[in-house]
Design an enzyme around this catalytic site. Structure first.
Site, PDB file in Angstrom:
ATOM      1  N   HIS A 308       0.859  -1.180   0.000  1.00 39.34           N
ATOM      2  CA  HIS A 308       0.000   0.000   0.000  1.00 39.34           C
ATOM      3  C   HIS A 308       0.896   1.231   0.000  1.00 39.34           C
ATOM      4  CE1 HIS A 308      -3.636  -2.244   0.651  1.00 39.34           C
ATOM      5  NE2 HIS A 308      -3.254  -2.729   1.818  1.00 39.34           N
ATOM      6  N   CYS A 351      -0.984   2.379  -5.549  1.00 44.85           N
ATOM      7  CA  CYS A 351      -1.705   3.512  -6.130  1.00 44.85           C
ATOM      8  C   CYS A 351      -0.910   4.796  -5.984  1.00 44.85           C
ATOM      9  CB  CYS A 351      -3.063   3.688  -5.462  1.00 44.85           C
ATOM     10  SG  CYS A 351      -4.134   2.253  -5.582  1.00 44.85           S
TER      11      CYS A 351
END
Length: 463
Positions: A308, A351
């Site tokens: 992440h 991301c």
């Protein structure tokens, strides 16, 4: 095999760049307007049939085209021909249908690294409209525009020679040799079919049938690519975060990514080492540790980071952040002198924001199994020989299938397996990844990977 079934199998084996190359090589036989309307191999083969260039009883032109674009695997698998057989066939007077001019331009385009293409665009920007020189415009597209504007013609390549005289003298010499050799040949029709002044001259030529040997008979300078001569070529380090302190942040599917990367890079002759569930400081220390190793007997370094994160940062399992710039900087020339001048590759699955990329109307590719990661990088340090492949552009999410792995990493591994045997360079492979991932619709949104590179040469993995 049934003729249409054969064409279907060939179509399935072709990649995007192949279709563009095939269309370019056929410009002497099919109008540009007709070719511009073709966006898939099936339509291309229909156009060839309409012109009676191929039919069930005559596949010689199809074999020549596949040979020209170096798809010998398709020749062997579907047409039961070897490159050597096609090569011998093309030495028969009048047999080749792709003109020497068209071959020359195509091979120049193939010989240019991405940086060279950008240099050409810079040098012709006063002659060609800016909208024709966008970042995604290939060298073949630039050549087509130059031809459309009559900047270059079959019998006048002076502008092209002036361009390459500035930075690729070897290509300028290739054009000179083409022009000199062409003076000794006549052209029998308007289709660009090359016929020698005498059959004897044609038969005395030996070589591959490619333009630099059959028509130029000149030495082809070696391509500018990084050396990949050692075994192993280098380390492939995988930093893979699966379990986080918050149980709701478990990254299901990331283990499949790790296994895919290990399988592919072991096959590419790298020493793979994976590290699971790392805190932010541990990630930095591991990368720093590898930068301090002696890589003198290695050709390359590869690092995959799967986690992440947030924009410009990667999240450790402790929820602390590490800057991607700091990780990449460990491999500067001063910090890692044994890798100076050698390629350092970073691939990041995370991301760069929290919003979905707006979609276009296509069929859904997945349903119900997609999750998002979150993070990295707007730029890399101004260092040479570094490439960063990111799963998405700035401010957007990227996606991971909880059963089969992340969309980006799985596509990258698939493309490496299919294109490395064809000696495609890494930037070309990553462009194919961009194309394939960008076509998918994921949770109603799109994903667009990004390549950031300061590589100075082509990187071709040896298989």
């Amino acid at each position: 095999m049934d003729f249409q079934k054969l064409l279907f199998h060939v179509s399935e084996a072709l990649i995007t760049d192949n279709l563009a190359a095939l269309k370019f090589l056929c410009l002497d036989h099919i109008s540009m307007k007709r070719l511009e309307a073709i966006h898939e191999p099936k339509a291309f083969f229909e156009a060839l049939q309409e012109k009676d260039l191929i039919n069930e009883g005559n596949l010689s032109f199809l074999k020549e085209l596949l040979y020209r674009i170096n798809r010998r695997d398709i020749l062997a698998a579907h047409l039961r021909s070897s490159g050597e057989e096609v090569e011998r066939e093309l030495q028969i007077p009048g047999r080749t249908k792709v003109s020497a001019y068209r071959q020359l331009l195509y091979e120049i385009a193939e010989d240019l690294a991405s940086g060279d293409v950008e240099t050409v665009k810079l040098l012709v920007q006063k002659k060609i409209p800016k909208n024709k020189l966008q970042d995604n415009a290939s060298m073949l597209q630039v050549f087509l525009e130059m031809q459309r504007l009559t900047i270059i013609k079959e019998d006048n390549l002076s502008v092209l020679k002036e361009i390459f005289k500035e930075f690729r003298v070897d290509i300028k010499k290739k054009i000179d040799a083409y022009e000199e050799k062409k003076k000794g040949y006549s052209w029998t029709d308007g289709k660009g079919t090359a016929v020698s002044a005498t059959s004897l001259e044609m038969h005395t030529l030996r070589g591959s049938g490619r333009v630099q040997e059959l028509f130029l008979c000149t030495h082809k300078s070696p391509e500018k690519s990084y050396e990949m001569k050692n075994n192993p070529h280098g380390y492939c380090v995988i930093l893979n975060n699966y379990s986080f302190k918050n149980p709701h942040e478990v990254r299901e599917g990331t283990e499949e990514d790790g296994e895919a990367v290990k399988r592919v890079f072991k096959w590419l002759q790298f020493e793979t080492e994976d590290h699971m569930d790392l805190e932010a400081e541990q990630m930095y220390e591991i990368v720093k540790e590898y930068s301090k190793k002696d890589h003198s007997n290695m050709d390359c370094f590869v690092c995959f980071i799967l986690s992440h994160g947030e924009k410009d940062k990667i999240t450790g399992v402790d929820h602390k952040l590490v800057n991607i710039k700091d990780l990449v900087s460990c491999f500067s020339g001063s910090n890692c002198p044994s890798l100076a001048g050698k390629p350092k590759l970073f691939f990041i699955q995370a991301c760069q924001g929290s919003v979905g990329h707006p979609p276009v109307t296509v069929k859904e590719d997945f349903s119900g199994r997609l999750e998002t990661d979150a993070t990295p990088l707007t730029s890399i340090p101004d260092l040479a020989d570094i490439l960063v492949g990111m799963a998405t552009v700035e401010d957007y999410e990227c996606y991971r299938d909880t059963e089969t792995g992340s969309i980006y990493i799985q596509c990258l591994c698939d493309k490496l397996e299919s294109l490395c045997p064809l000696r495609k360079d890494l930037v070309t492979i990553l462009t194919e990844v961009n194309n394939e991932v960008g076509r998918k619709v994921l949770n109603g949104c799109k994903q667009m990977p990004k390549i950031t590179s300061t590589l100075r040469k082509q990187l071709i993995f040896q298989v």
